[in-house]
Scaffold this active site. Structure first.
Site, PDB file in Angstrom:
ATOM      1  N   ASP A  13      42.675 -25.089  17.183  1.00  9.96           N
ATOM      2  CA  ASP A  13      41.733 -23.974  17.123  1.00  9.96           C
ATOM      3  C   ASP A  13      40.607 -24.364  16.169  1.00  9.96           C
ATOM      4  O   ASP A  13      40.743 -25.302  15.373  1.00  9.96           O
ATOM      5  CB  ASP A  13      42.469 -22.720  16.635  1.00  9.96           C
ATOM      6  CG  ASP A  13      41.594 -21.480  16.690  1.00  9.96           C
ATOM      7  OD1 ASP A  13      40.815 -21.347  17.650  1.00  9.96           O
ATOM      8  OD2 ASP A  13      41.683 -20.654  15.770  1.00  9.96           O
ATOM      9  N   ASP A  15      38.030 -21.790  14.374  1.00  8.95           N
ATOM     10  CA  ASP A  15      37.900 -20.870  13.238  1.00  8.95           C
ATOM     11  C   ASP A  15      39.256 -20.650  12.576  1.00  8.95           C
ATOM     12  O   ASP A  15      40.234 -20.307  13.240  1.00  8.95           O
ATOM     13  CB  ASP A  15      37.318 -19.533  13.704  1.00  8.95           C
ATOM     14  CG  ASP A  15      35.887 -19.682  14.192  1.00  8.95           C
ATOM     15  OD1 ASP A  15      35.080 -20.297  13.488  1.00  8.95           O
ATOM     16  OD2 ASP A  15      35.578 -19.196  15.301  1.00  8.95           O
TER      17      ASP A  15
END
Length: 259
Positions: A13, A15
């Protein structure tokens, strides 16, 4: 936990894992550098459909993260690929930004508000009541309802902002039609990412900061799952879920030597 094959491919991922509040997570530039040097396939994933991979590459570069454009996979790209597989050369009425419209154009979709095959809802900085009203009427007339991601809110300097999931709920309330969400935690997002880099679930790891999206999505796609504590979910919160990550580490800095 059963023994898994050594990790040959990485999904991570963005963020909360590589960046946090506009700054690189300590160790993230070194982790990305090691990934690139290793030659192992990897993708940086995001549920945000606003930006194109080129936009995101530039944003990450400003923070010292050297991620190639082709190593970024967004819910917009996953949505476009899904629609191209389902109904090649179709038409769509889109509420979203360049990340979504560019991805749809790239797979040969025509954007139209005249009897479209789909209404596609993504993230946008300014949701228009007029556009939402048109989407509701098109769905009532038979258009299929797709949403890039189910996130109810997104972050901003001033606080939470309504995101695609919240707007989708309003459209569903008005039409009685639920959307098909393509982004995390739908395993479709992971499967499409794996296919993009020709990777196999049994030898791929997913790194995320959220138990309810990243870890759930990776788990359901059969990946090794690694929760980092630099974003949303804490170690204590992780214990409250009925499923567990394969392991928990403080940050991606702890994974550099494993790449």
């Amino acid at each position: 936990m059963h023994d898994r094959k050594p990790v040959q491919s990485w999904l991570t991922d963005m963020d909360g894992v590589l960046v946090h509040e506009g700054q690189p997570v300590p160790g993230a530039p070194e982790f990305v550098k090691r990934l690139r040097a290793s030659g192992k396939p990897f993708l940086v994933l995001t549920n945000n459909s606003i930006y194109t991979p080129r936009d995101l590459q530039a944003r990450l570069a400003r923070m010292g993260l050297d991620v190639p454009e082709e190593s970024i996979w967004s819910s917009a790209l996953a949505t476009a690929q899904f629609l191209a597989d389902q109904r090649p050369g179709g038409t769509a009425y889109v509420i979203g930004e360049a990340g979504l419209t560019t991805a749809l154009h790239a797979v040969g979709y025509v954007l139209s508000d005249f009897a479209p095959d789909y209404v596609v809802l993504g993230e946008t900085r300014t949701y228009s009541f007029e556009a939402i009203t048109k989407a509701i009427r098109l769905i009532n007339d038979g258009a299929r309802f797709i949403c890039t991601n189910p996130d109810a809110t997104g972050p901003s300097v001033e606080g939470a902002l309504p995101a695609a999931g919240s707007v989708a709920a309003m459209i569903s309330k008005a039409t009685g039609v639920e959307p098909y969400f393509v982004g995390k935690p739908n395993p479709m997002m992971m499967r499409s990412a794996l296919n993009t880099i020709d990777a196999h679930s049994e030898s791929t790891a997913m790194i995320g900061d959220r138990m309810d999206t990243d870890i759930l999505c990776g788990l359901e796609a059969g990946l090794e799952t690694i929760l980092v504590l630099t974003g949303i979910s804490s170690r204590a919160e992780a214990e409250r879920y009925p499923y567990r990550p394969s392991r928990i580490v403080n940050s991606v800095a702890d994974l550099i030597d494993e790449v």
